[in-house]
Design a protein around this motif. Sequence first.
Motif, PDB file in Angstrom:
ATOM      1  N   MET A   1       5.708  15.722  53.750  1.00 24.72           N
ATOM      2  CA  MET A   1       6.353  15.892  55.031  1.00 24.72           C
ATOM      3  C   MET A   1       7.312  17.077  55.004  1.00 24.72           C
ATOM      4  O   MET A   1       7.425  17.807  55.980  1.00 24.72           O
ATOM      5  CB  MET A   1       7.073  14.584  55.378  1.00 24.72           C
ATOM      6  N   LYS A   2       7.974  17.259  53.860  1.00 25.83           N
ATOM      7  CA  LYS A   2       8.913  18.367  53.715  1.00 25.83           C
ATOM      8  C   LYS A   2       8.187  19.715  53.800  1.00 25.83           C
ATOM      9  O   LYS A   2       8.694  20.665  54.384  1.00 25.83           O
ATOM     10  CB  LYS A   2       9.644  18.226  52.381  1.00 25.83           C
ATOM     11  N   LYS A   3       6.983  19.765  53.222  1.00 25.12           N
ATOM     12  CA  LYS A   3       6.193  20.994  53.241  1.00 25.12           C
ATOM     13  C   LYS A   3       5.716  21.336  54.652  1.00 25.12           C
ATOM     14  O   LYS A   3       5.706  22.495  55.048  1.00 25.12           O
ATOM     15  CB  LYS A   3       4.998  20.840  52.301  1.00 25.12           C
ATOM     16  N   GLY A   5       7.234  20.509  57.416  1.00 26.08           N
ATOM     17  CA  GLY A   5       8.425  20.984  58.133  1.00 26.08           C
ATOM     18  C   GLY A   5       8.721  22.441  57.826  1.00 26.08           C
ATOM     19  O   GLY A   5       9.104  23.210  58.725  1.00 26.08           O
ATOM     20  N   LEU A   6       8.537  22.840  56.569  1.00 28.54           N
ATOM     21  CA  LEU A   6       8.757  24.238  56.190  1.00 28.54           C
ATOM     22  C   LEU A   6       7.762  25.151  56.884  1.00 28.54           C
ATOM     23  O   LEU A   6       8.143  26.203  57.414  1.00 28.54           O
ATOM     24  CB  LEU A   6       8.636  24.391  54.670  1.00 28.54           C
ATOM     25  N   TYR A   7       6.492  24.734  56.935  1.00 26.07           N
ATOM     26  CA  TYR A   7       5.477  25.547  57.598  1.00 26.07           C
ATOM     27  C   TYR A   7       5.725  25.643  59.103  1.00 26.07           C
ATOM     28  O   TYR A   7       5.506  26.695  59.710  1.00 26.07           O
ATOM     29  CB  TYR A   7       4.076  25.010  57.328  1.00 26.07           C
TER      30      TYR A   7
END
Length: 135
Positions: A1-3, A5-7
Amino acid sequence: MKKIGLYVLLTFVGIVILSILSGLRNPMYQQLQMFDYQAFNVYHTYFVLCALSFGLLLGWRNIASLIKEGPKINLLLIPSVLMLIFIFIPYAYWTTHFGDLGVLSFVSSHDVRIALGIFTGLLLTRSFRKYLDDN
């Protein structure tokens, strides 16, 4: 989920940069048609900064490794600094001080300046890796 959000954040920042770049185009040409070269040069600088920022955004992984591991400079820094100088100087100044660029006269197009700005941003991000074959 963090990845994800970064994208999403990187995509949003990229769209904002491109919309600013698009919004600068018409006022820049209007200043050129009114022969207000000082205002045109200001818009040109913002224009190139946006293109350079987009290129830096495309090389975000290299910037992240630069922050984590520190700078590891390679030989790509030399052409990237030369291109950085080249794209920031408006074409009118080049022709005034150095004459017609001949074969390189295609750089008078602002579309080419956008491409060179993005390419310079990518070169700058890649110049801070230890080896050229690192991904």
